[in-house]
Design a protein around this motif. Structure first.
Motif, mmCIF file in Angstrom:
data_model
loop_
_atom_site.group_PDB
_atom_site.id
_atom_site.type_symbol
_atom_site.label_atom_id
_atom_site.label_comp_id
_atom_site.label_asym_id
_atom_site.label_seq_id
_atom_site.Cartn_x
_atom_site.Cartn_y
_atom_site.Cartn_z
ATOM 1 N N ILE A 133 0.747 -1.391 0.033
ATOM 2 C CA ILE A 133 0.028 -0.159 0.106
ATOM 3 C C ILE A 133 0.862 1.250 0.163
ATOM 4 O O ILE A 133 1.947 1.212 0.460
ATOM 5 N N ASP A 134 0.493 2.417 -0.426
ATOM 6 C CA ASP A 134 0.929 3.602 -0.658
ATOM 7 C C ASP A 134 1.137 4.299 0.924
ATOM 8 O O ASP A 134 0.201 4.543 1.533
ATOM 9 N N THR A 135 2.409 4.240 1.524
ATOM 10 C CA THR A 135 2.670 4.425 2.744
ATOM 11 C C THR A 135 2.802 6.115 2.837
ATOM 12 O O THR A 135 2.642 6.791 4.003
ATOM 13 N N THR A 136 2.818 6.911 1.747
ATOM 14 C CA THR A 136 2.493 8.316 1.819
ATOM 15 C C THR A 136 1.208 8.761 1.630
ATOM 16 O O THR A 136 0.732 10.111 1.659
ATOM 17 N N HIS A 137 0.275 7.953 1.669
ATOM 18 C CA HIS A 137 -1.304 8.317 1.950
ATOM 19 C C HIS A 137 -1.478 9.039 3.117
ATOM 20 O O HIS A 137 -0.995 8.432 4.238
ATOM 21 N N PRO A 138 -2.356 10.052 3.231
ATOM 22 C CA PRO A 138 -2.431 10.747 4.307
ATOM 23 C C PRO A 138 -2.879 9.951 5.510
ATOM 24 O O PRO A 138 -2.553 10.118 6.728
ATOM 25 N N ALA A 139 -3.953 8.849 5.288
ATOM 26 C CA ALA A 139 -4.468 8.255 6.354
ATOM 27 C C ALA A 139 -3.429 7.239 6.656
ATOM 28 O O ALA A 139 -3.578 6.922 8.041
ATOM 29 N N MET A 140 -2.441 6.625 5.899
ATOM 30 C CA MET A 140 -1.550 5.911 6.635
ATOM 31 C C MET A 140 -0.463 6.410 7.080
ATOM 32 O O MET A 140 0.102 5.880 8.140
ATOM 33 N N LYS A 141 -0.052 7.852 6.741
ATOM 34 C CA LYS A 141 0.899 8.553 7.437
ATOM 35 C C LYS A 141 0.579 9.000 8.736
ATOM 36 O O LYS A 141 1.105 9.081 9.857
ATOM 37 N N ALA A 142 -0.947 9.282 8.986
ATOM 38 C CA ALA A 142 -1.444 9.481 10.301
ATOM 39 C C ALA A 142 -1.234 8.088 11.456
ATOM 40 O O ALA A 142 -0.984 8.631 12.525
ATOM 41 N N VAL A 143 -1.527 7.047 10.688
ATOM 42 C CA VAL A 143 -1.338 5.829 11.710
ATOM 43 C C VAL A 143 0.080 5.565 12.055
ATOM 44 O O VAL A 143 0.481 5.493 13.221
ATOM 45 N N THR A 144 1.012 5.888 11.090
ATOM 46 C CA THR A 144 2.356 5.599 11.423
ATOM 47 C C THR A 144 2.863 6.697 12.459
ATOM 48 O O THR A 144 3.718 6.542 13.012
ATOM 49 N N ALA A 145 2.351 8.224 12.098
ATOM 50 C CA ALA A 145 2.959 9.365 13.018
ATOM 51 C C ALA A 145 2.330 8.876 14.451
ATOM 52 O O ALA A 145 3.127 9.205 15.487
ATOM 53 N N LEU A 146 1.174 8.184 14.789
ATOM 54 C CA LEU A 146 0.511 7.927 16.110
ATOM 55 C C LEU A 146 1.585 6.798 16.517
ATOM 56 O O LEU A 146 1.919 7.044 17.859
ATOM 57 N N ARG A 147 2.052 5.696 15.692
ATOM 58 C CA ARG A 147 2.837 4.846 16.441
ATOM 59 C C ARG A 147 4.141 5.519 16.965
ATOM 60 O O ARG A 147 4.859 5.240 17.988
ATOM 61 N N GLY A 148 4.657 6.545 16.170
ATOM 62 C CA GLY A 148 5.840 7.390 16.552
ATOM 63 C C GLY A 148 5.684 7.952 17.886
ATOM 64 O O GLY A 148 6.561 8.224 18.689
ATOM 65 N N GLN A 149 4.400 8.727 18.058
ATOM 66 C CA GLN A 149 4.067 9.285 18.990
ATOM 67 C C GLN A 149 4.130 8.519 20.475
ATOM 68 O O GLN A 149 4.496 9.011 21.650
ATOM 69 N N ILE A 150 3.466 7.326 20.189
ATOM 70 C CA ILE A 150 3.554 6.404 21.401
ATOM 71 C C ILE A 150 5.020 6.095 21.671
ATOM 72 O O ILE A 150 5.277 5.996 22.929
ATOM 73 N N VAL A 151 5.788 5.543 20.984
ATOM 74 C CA VAL A 151 7.070 5.151 21.166
ATOM 75 C C VAL A 151 7.804 6.437 21.846
ATOM 76 O O VAL A 151 8.708 6.237 22.844
ATOM 77 N N GLN A 152 7.610 7.785 21.191
ATOM 78 C CA GLN A 152 8.365 8.938 21.944
ATOM 79 C C GLN A 152 8.093 9.071 23.306
ATOM 80 O O GLN A 152 8.847 9.567 24.177
ATOM 81 N N TYR A 153 6.598 8.896 23.641
ATOM 82 C CA TYR A 153 6.282 9.103 25.040
ATOM 83 C C TYR A 153 6.974 8.160 25.760
ATOM 84 O O TYR A 153 7.183 8.410 26.915
ATOM 85 N N TRP A 154 6.935 6.639 25.533
ATOM 86 C CA TRP A 154 7.317 5.769 26.292
ATOM 87 C C TRP A 154 8.774 5.975 26.497
ATOM 88 O O TRP A 154 9.293 5.761 27.615
#
Length: 317
Positions: free
Chosen positions: A69-90
């Motif tokens: 799938i296209d990982t640059t699609h806005p909806a996919m980027k939003a999911v990936t960004a949230l994973r980064g946010q979780i890891v960053q908080y941890w």
């Protein structure tokens, strides 16, 4: 109150490293894991053979994957960004530990950590729902772009449940039943755990050194010199990130390096009451702060060069 200020209960009667034991008493092991749909997949053996033939190569020396799938699609980027946010908080509220997937969090912070991760898990679920709405579009796009490499069986019926985050509190202490069954093995495990926490202290030191140095270097560079005759532009975050580091250091500092503590306190005094706009408006203050932080950076660099020798001395045999 920092980790070093906590009262501890020794791991064993034969105490190897009191500081490591205090760290163990003050911290809990936190593990965060993800369920994540893989956006890439290796080509089949037949497809790799065809690709190898195209370049007159041996398939054993060729590795190829396709993008599902296209990982640059806005909806996919939003999911990936949230994973980064979780890891960053941890990572922000914890210390490293020498076992994959595990970090140390203050026991006093467990409740707040659980609340925050629960909230982020909910946000992830909502973001995946938005991605689900674009899933058919993403598959149509993949069919067009992949051509004969497209395989409908590579795609689940739905993306619900394909992206998730979970966390738990694994025990890293020796199991107590060993003490009754095989006391010698129990003692070996106690020694192993003690060594892990001694190494955790070293990892925490290294992380603090590297982050502190990076923040000082960045801020000093932005405060020093001109561009086209004008002071360099810098973001408010150059100051804010340093202040956030001070707070995190005060909370998670293991008390293992007095000189590092003194340098952090010195830098904190230098920027106390100094806001980003004040630095932009007052050139003299800007130069003074840059000069003083450069002095801190110089001493810090010297300590970092000396750290490998210290680690060898501290490491248990």
């Amino acid at each position: 109150m920092s980790v070093a200020d906590r009262v501890s209960t020794p791991l064993t009667g034969n105490l190897v490293d009191p500081m490591a034991d205090r760290l163990r008493a003050a911290m809990a092991a936190a593990r965060v894991s993800f369920t994540w749909f893989g956006s890439r997949k290796s080509l089949t053996a037949e497809q790799q053979s065809q690709a190898a033939d195209t370049f007159d190569a041996e398939k054993e020396f060729l590795s190829a994957r396709k993008k599902l799938i296209d990982t640059t699609h806005p909806a996919m980027k939003a999911v990936t960004a949230l994973r980064g946010q979780i890891v960053q908080y941890w990572r922000r509220v914890s210390l490293p530990f020498p076992e994959p997937g595990i970090r140390l969090i203050r026991r006093a912070d467990i409740a707040a950590f659980n609340v925050q991760l629960t909230s982020l898990k909910g946000e992830l679920g909502a973001t995946v729902e938005q991605l689900e709405e674009s899933y058919a579009e993403l598959k149509r796009s993949a069919r067009q772009r992949l051509g004969r490499l497209f395989n409908a069986s590579d795609y689940p019926v739905t993306l619900r449940g394909m992206f998730d985050v979970n966390w738990d509190w694994p025990s890293i202490d020796p199991p107590q039943y060993l003490q009754q069954l095989t006391p010698d093995l129990f003692q070996q495990e106690c020694t192993r755990v003690q060594a892990r926490f001694t190494e955790a202290i070293q990892l925490a030191e290294q992380a603090f050194f590297e982050e502190f140095s990076k923040l000082l270097e960045h801020l000093t560079e932005r405060l020093t010199g001109d561009v086209d005759g004008k002071p360099k532009v810098f973001r408010d975050s150059a100051i804010e990130n340093l202040r956030e580091f001070f707070q995190r250091f005060q909370s998670l500092n293991v008390g293992s390096h007095q000189q590092l503590e003194e340098l952090v306190s010195q830098a904190q005094r230098i920027v106390r009451g100094v806001g980003p706009q004040k630095l932009r408006d007052d050139r003299g203050l800007r130069q003074e702060v840059a000069s003083q932080l450069s002095g801190v950076q110089s001493v810090l660099d010297g300590l970092m060069v000396d750290r490998p020798r210290r680690n060898l001395v501290r490491r248990p045999h």
